[in-house]
Write an enzyme that holds these catalytic residues in place. Structure first.
Site, mmCIF file in Angstrom:
data_model
loop_
_atom_site.group_PDB
_atom_site.id
_atom_site.type_symbol
_atom_site.label_atom_id
_atom_site.label_comp_id
_atom_site.label_asym_id
_atom_site.label_seq_id
_atom_site.Cartn_x
_atom_site.Cartn_y
_atom_site.Cartn_z
ATOM 1 N N HIS A 105 0.957 -1.047 0.036
ATOM 2 C CA HIS A 105 -0.037 0.147 0.048
ATOM 3 C C HIS A 105 0.886 1.315 0.058
ATOM 4 O O HIS A 105 2.091 1.098 0.350
ATOM 5 C CB HIS A 105 -0.830 0.123 1.222
ATOM 6 C CG HIS A 105 -2.120 -0.918 1.017
ATOM 7 N ND1 HIS A 105 -2.136 -1.963 1.689
ATOM 8 C CD2 HIS A 105 -3.487 -0.512 0.730
ATOM 9 C CE1 HIS A 105 -3.416 -2.751 1.154
ATOM 10 N NE2 HIS A 105 -4.136 -1.885 0.781
ATOM 11 N N LYS A 118 -0.422 4.833 4.651
ATOM 12 C CA LYS A 118 -1.020 3.837 5.577
ATOM 13 C C LYS A 118 -0.521 3.803 6.640
ATOM 14 O O LYS A 118 0.917 3.087 6.830
ATOM 15 C CB LYS A 118 -1.340 2.715 4.672
ATOM 16 C CG LYS A 118 -2.467 1.660 5.232
ATOM 17 C CD LYS A 118 -2.841 0.573 4.195
ATOM 18 C CE LYS A 118 -3.660 -0.568 4.797
ATOM 19 N NZ LYS A 118 -4.989 -0.166 5.325
#
Ligand code: NAD
Length: 266
Positions: free
Chosen positions: A154, A158
């Site tokens: 990701h 995050k």
């Protein structure tokens, strides 16, 4: 008649993506677009957000449910709970994409919404929800003889790891093999000097750049490997799944529906 949809989080990344997806959907009408109180977007033309000049509503700070068939909410737990109470009072179905509810908030949410149709998912992407099924089948067929590893990647912003989706994949496979993920998950190998434990499910994580979300499950057995990979290229993947869920629950009886129900996989 088009389905009248209210979308919350008008100034958020997902709220805007969902609003655009609703506006572009011929069977739907964006009936209400809500921004949080005091936000600079309140009173602005929704057309400027969704890029559709036929959209004549303005951004509101109130969730007006009078002429709404279904609500799609991707905000924060606190505001999702407020929106859920409004939906329960008005008898309007709701799709909830917000994540990060505490256990108490989740219990509160479920008891609040018992009287309306609702669909809550940590990941609304069609591909990911299909992938849950595919990896469950693979785990049933190959799991006992394979080393299973989940890798996810990701964007650098995050903060939680592994992702909720990677954990859900781990649970799906452990369940299908009659195990508990808690007993077989291997999150960190840095503290041990030993060979891989047979039957464990390993997790690894990349955080870099602006990667929207990638998940790969590897089944490595004697003489072969199977990889099942899902890549989200944009937030449209989640928004389009939420739109599909909204269509599915809009005229359904009160119950908690899952994305498996929506996709006909149940
Ligand atoms: P964001 O920070 O861009 O947007 C959050 C939105 O919530 C903003 O519009 C903000 O104004 C609104 N908000 C926050 N507190 C509020 C309050 N008290 N009252 C009214 N509005 C309030 O975040 P995002 O990237 O759009 O993500 C939103 C949520 O959706 C997060 O929980 C995220 O994890 C989740 N998400 C879920 C999926 C899925 O498929 N289920 C996919 C992506 C993101």
């Amino acid at each position: 008649m088009a389905l009248r949809v209210a979308v919350t989080g008008a100034n958020g990344r997902m709220g805007q993506t969902v609003a655009r997806a609703v506006s572009a959907e011929p069977e739907m009408e964006l009936a209400c677009l809500v921004a949080r109180r005091g936000c600079r977007l309140v009173g602005a033309a929704a057309a400027s957000i969704v890029g559709d000049e036929n959209c004549s509503i303005t951004v509101s700070e109130f969730l007006d449910l009078e002429s709404v068939d279904v609500v799609i909410d991707f905000t924060l737990p606190e505001s999702s709970l407020v929106n859920a109470r409004a939906c329960a009072e008005a008898g309007v179905p709701i799709v909830i994409g917000t994540t990060g509810f505490s256990e108490t908030e989740q219990t509160d949410l479920e008891s609040t919404l018992y009287s309306v149709a609702r669909c809550q998912a940590a990941n609304f992407s069609t591909g990911v929800n299909l992938a849950y099924r595919l990896i469950s089948i693979a785990a049933q067929v190959m799991g006992a003889d394979s080393d299973i590893e989940i890798h996810e990647a990701h964007h650098k912003h995050k903060i939680d790891a592994p992702s909720g989706t990677a954990l859900a994949m781990g649970h799906a496979m452990a369940d299908s093999m009659g195990q508990s993920l808690h007993d077989v998950a291997q999150y960190d190998r840095s503290a041990q000097r030993e060979a891989r434990k047979h039957g464990s499910i390993g997790f690894s994580v990349t955080r870099a750049g602006e990667i929207v979300g990638e998940h790969t499950v590897l089944f490595a057995s004697e003489g072969e490997q199977l990889e099942i990979t899902h890549k989200a290229n944009s937030r449209d993947a989640f928004a389009l799944g939420a739109v599909r869920a909204a269509k599915f629950i809009a005229h359904k009886p009160a119950a908690a529906y899952t994305m498996s129900d929506v996709l006909g996989l149940s």
